[in-house]
Design an enzyme around this catalytic site. Structure first.
Site, short mmCIF file in Angstrom:
data_model
loop_
_atom_site.label_atom_id
_atom_site.label_comp_id
_atom_site.label_asym_id
_atom_site.label_seq_id
_atom_site.Cartn_x
_atom_site.Cartn_y
_atom_site.Cartn_z
N GLY A 39 50.99 -10.94 -28.89
CA GLY A 39 52.03 -11.39 -29.70
C GLY A 39 53.02 -12.11 -28.73
CE LYS A 40 52.83 -18.21 -29.52
NZ LYS A 40 51.83 -18.42 -28.38
N GLY A 41 56.31 -12.70 -28.80
CA GLY A 41 57.55 -11.74 -28.50
C GLY A 41 57.29 -10.60 -27.40
CD GLU A 140 53.01 -15.59 -32.31
OE1 GLU A 140 51.86 -15.97 -32.28
OE2 GLU A 140 53.25 -14.50 -31.37
CG LEU A 222 54.38 -30.34 -17.92
CD1 LEU A 222 54.94 -31.39 -16.86
CD2 LEU A 222 54.11 -31.23 -19.34
N GLY A 226 52.42 -27.82 -13.57
CA GLY A 226 53.67 -27.50 -13.37
C GLY A 226 54.61 -27.51 -14.31
CG ASP A 253 53.94 -15.41 -24.35
OD1 ASP A 253 54.81 -16.36 -24.83
OD2 ASP A 253 52.97 -15.06 -24.97
O1 RIB Z 1 51.17 -16.60 -26.33
C1 RIB Z 1 49.77 -15.83 -26.45
C2 RIB Z 1 49.93 -14.93 -27.66
O2 RIB Z 1 49.88 -15.63 -28.86
C3 RIB Z 1 48.81 -13.96 -27.89
O3 RIB Z 1 49.02 -12.80 -27.05
C4 RIB Z 1 48.54 -13.78 -29.33
O4 RIB Z 1 49.11 -12.68 -29.84
C5 RIB Z 1 49.39 -15.08 -30.01
O5 RIB Z 1 50.61 -14.66 -30.77
#
Ligand code: RIB
Length: 302
Positions: A39-41, A140, A222, A226, A253
């Protein structure tokens, strides 16, 4: 110690290792499958806490085993989860990651409890936002909650970082006006501005457009090439570290969490912070999975 708040998603990632993407109608065997926190968060929050920042997380889980799995990870890392609440109906978010032999991924996301985060939830977490140096969010979780969080942050002089992922068009003007630093990758930058990344001059055009939209500072990632910045009226480029890539999931992330943890409030050390963040994400890509690959500060040697 730097204080960071992340508002964002929690997903349990199921990683499916396959030779290549299946064709429509094709049945294919996979090499392997595994489960990891994602999950991004929550990836960004875990990255910030592993980078050494005091980090609070605003999010939502379901009433299920997936939630227990994620809460264990958060507690193990010392992430403050006072504002991670539970939805009685929706399941904890899930992502299904198709990872091919070249390390290329395609991700399918079930939003679940992430999509039930409300403006009220954010208001209930306002003490954490007000107390922070920096607030990070992505796309998200619901947009109205994101905007509320940025309103609270800007009213209280908290630095706002918007990671506009997954890619989105028509981002509300108010959100962009409340954004101090936007951190798109090339696809997200094109979705927002309509300008395709080709070379240095296209990065300047994208930046100018983002400034027109009201964003103050711009960092464009990118991938293996970079990252570019236009911050405090100065621009520059940070080369990526050359490593052999196994899985890029969570690399962006990691970059955001480490960047936020390292960045001074006047952004004067942006290039140094980006090098540090880039080193951290170069470690993430060398192992399969998102959260299990995010390094600890003690492992970052530049
Ligand atoms: O940015 C990566 C994430 O995007 C993954 O961990 C997946 O859960 C999606 O949300």
């Amino acid at each position: 110690m730097k204080k960071i708040v992340v508002l964002g998603s929690i997903n349990v990632d199921t990683i499916l290792n396959i030779a290549r993407l299946p064709l429509p109608g094709e049945t294919m065997a996979m090499h392997d499958r595994s489960i990891a926190g994602g999950g991004k968060g929550s990836n960004q929050a875990i990255a910030a806490v592993r980078a050494g920042a005091e980090t609070s997380f605003i999010s939502k889980i379901g009433k299920d085993h997936a939630a227990d799995f994620m809460i264990d990870v958060f507690k193990h890392d010392g992430l403050n989860i006072d504002h991670v609440t539970m939805d009685d109906e929706a399941g904890t978010g899930k992502a299904y990651i198709l990872l091919d032999d070249n390390g290329q991924n395609s991700i399918l996301v079930y939003g679940g409890a992430n999509q039930t985060i409300t403006v009220e939830d954010v208001k209930n977490a306002s003490d954490a936002i007000v107390d922070a140096d920096c607030l990070i969010t992505e796309f998200e979780t619901p947009l109205d909650a994101t905007i509320e969080a940025f309103r609270i942050a800007k009213k209280n002089n908290v630095l706002t970082i918007l990671n506009p992922a997954p890619a989105k068009t028509n981002i509300p003007e108010e959100l962009l006006n409340l954004t101090d630093i936007i951190t798109p990758n090339e696809t997200e930058a094109e979705a927002i501005t309509g300008i395709k990344y080709t070379d240095k001059s296209s990065l300047i055009k994208i930046t100018n457009k983002l400034h027109e939209f009201g964003v103050k500072h711009v960092i464009i990632t990118l991938g293996g090439k970079g990252s570019f910045y236009y911050v405090n009226d100065e621009s520059g480029f940070v080369e990526a570290y050359k490593v052999s890539t196994v899985d890029t999931t969570g690399a962006g992330d990691t970059f955001i969490g480490y960047l936020a943890a390292k960045l001074d409030s006047n952004l004067g050390n942006v290039e140094e912070a980006m090098k540090y963040a880039s080193k951290a994400s170069s470690i993430t890509v060398q192992t399969k999975g998102a959260q299990n690959s995010i390094p600890y500060a003690k492992n970052i040697k530049i």
